[in-house]
Design a protein around this motif. Structure first.
Motif, mmCIF file in Angstrom:
data_model
loop_
_atom_site.group_PDB
_atom_site.id
_atom_site.type_symbol
_atom_site.label_atom_id
_atom_site.label_comp_id
_atom_site.label_asym_id
_atom_site.label_seq_id
_atom_site.Cartn_x
_atom_site.Cartn_y
_atom_site.Cartn_z
ATOM 1 N N TYR A 74 0.822 -1.207 0.000
ATOM 2 C CA TYR A 74 0.000 0.000 0.000
ATOM 3 C C TYR A 74 0.862 1.264 0.000
ATOM 4 N N PHE A 75 0.734 2.039 -1.052
ATOM 5 C CA PHE A 75 1.397 3.336 -1.161
ATOM 6 C C PHE A 75 0.324 4.415 -1.175
ATOM 7 N N SER A 76 -0.570 4.325 -0.207
ATOM 8 C CA SER A 76 -1.737 5.203 -0.198
ATOM 9 C C SER A 76 -1.532 6.481 0.605
ATOM 10 N N CYS A 77 -0.469 6.593 1.380
ATOM 11 C CA CYS A 77 -0.237 7.849 2.098
ATOM 12 C C CYS A 77 0.699 8.729 1.268
ATOM 13 N N ASP A 78 0.556 10.016 1.455
ATOM 14 C CA ASP A 78 1.326 10.974 0.654
ATOM 15 C C ASP A 78 2.830 10.750 0.760
ATOM 16 N N SER A 79 3.324 10.472 1.962
ATOM 17 C CA SER A 79 4.769 10.327 2.139
ATOM 18 C C SER A 79 5.317 9.117 1.388
ATOM 19 N N SER A 80 4.555 8.027 1.326
ATOM 20 C CA SER A 80 5.036 6.856 0.590
ATOM 21 C C SER A 80 5.017 7.118 -0.911
#
Length: 162
Positions: free
Chosen positions: A119-125
């Motif tokens: 999961y790359f769903s947060c802005d930082s990732s």
């Protein structure tokens, strides 16, 4: 050792090997039912070794999850020679995916990365992922499919970062 359901109990049996091996360059523990704690045990053993600089790591479908991804990131931060990483389908989310991709920034020989089905769903990732794409000139193959990067606005933002 891949495709063997040895899990955390099995990791305890080869932890000493990982701590003492001096010439290990490839580690394949995909589909072994590790879970986050056993993943952490593996990477802590490699860190304590100090001599093991893996060129290829395959740890897909092993339930690494966020806690294990943080441990892997700590290990990857100790050197810069990883060329091949397979870590798909591990339930890595949020801070774990960010830490993982940030730790790959220093691996300037990285050619092959399968990060899909995490999961790359947060802005930082997402920022870390797009920065990796922009700065790593050796990357030949990257799989980030099924990683929650479907939003049109976010993809546009990523292209702008690249």
């Amino acid at each position: 050792m891949h495709d063997n359901a040895f899990g955390p109990i099995g990791v305890a049996q080869f932890k000493d090997f990982l701590t003492e091996a001096k010439h290990l360059r490839i580690l394949s523990v995909s589909n072994c039912g590790l879970g986050p704690e056993a993943s952490e045990t593996i990477f802590d053993a490699l860190i304590s070794n100090g001599s093991v600089h893996l060129e290829k790591l395959c740890i897909s479908r092993s339930r690494v999850e966020t806690k294990g991804a943080h441990a892997l990131s700590r290990y990857l931060d100790t050197y810069s020679g990883l060329e091949h990483l397979e870590i798909f389908q591990n339930g890595i989310r949020g801070t774990g995916s960010t830490a993982l991709v940030n730790s790959l920034q220093g691996h300037t020989n990285l050619k092959h990365a399968l990060l899909n089905d995490n999961y790359f769903s947060c802005d930082s990732s997402r920022v870390a992922l797009f920065t990796l794409l922009r700065t790593n000139s050796t990357l030949e193959y990257l799989d980030i499919g099924s990683s929650n990067l479907d939003e049109e606005d976010e993809s546009k933002q990523g292209y702008e970062l690249i």
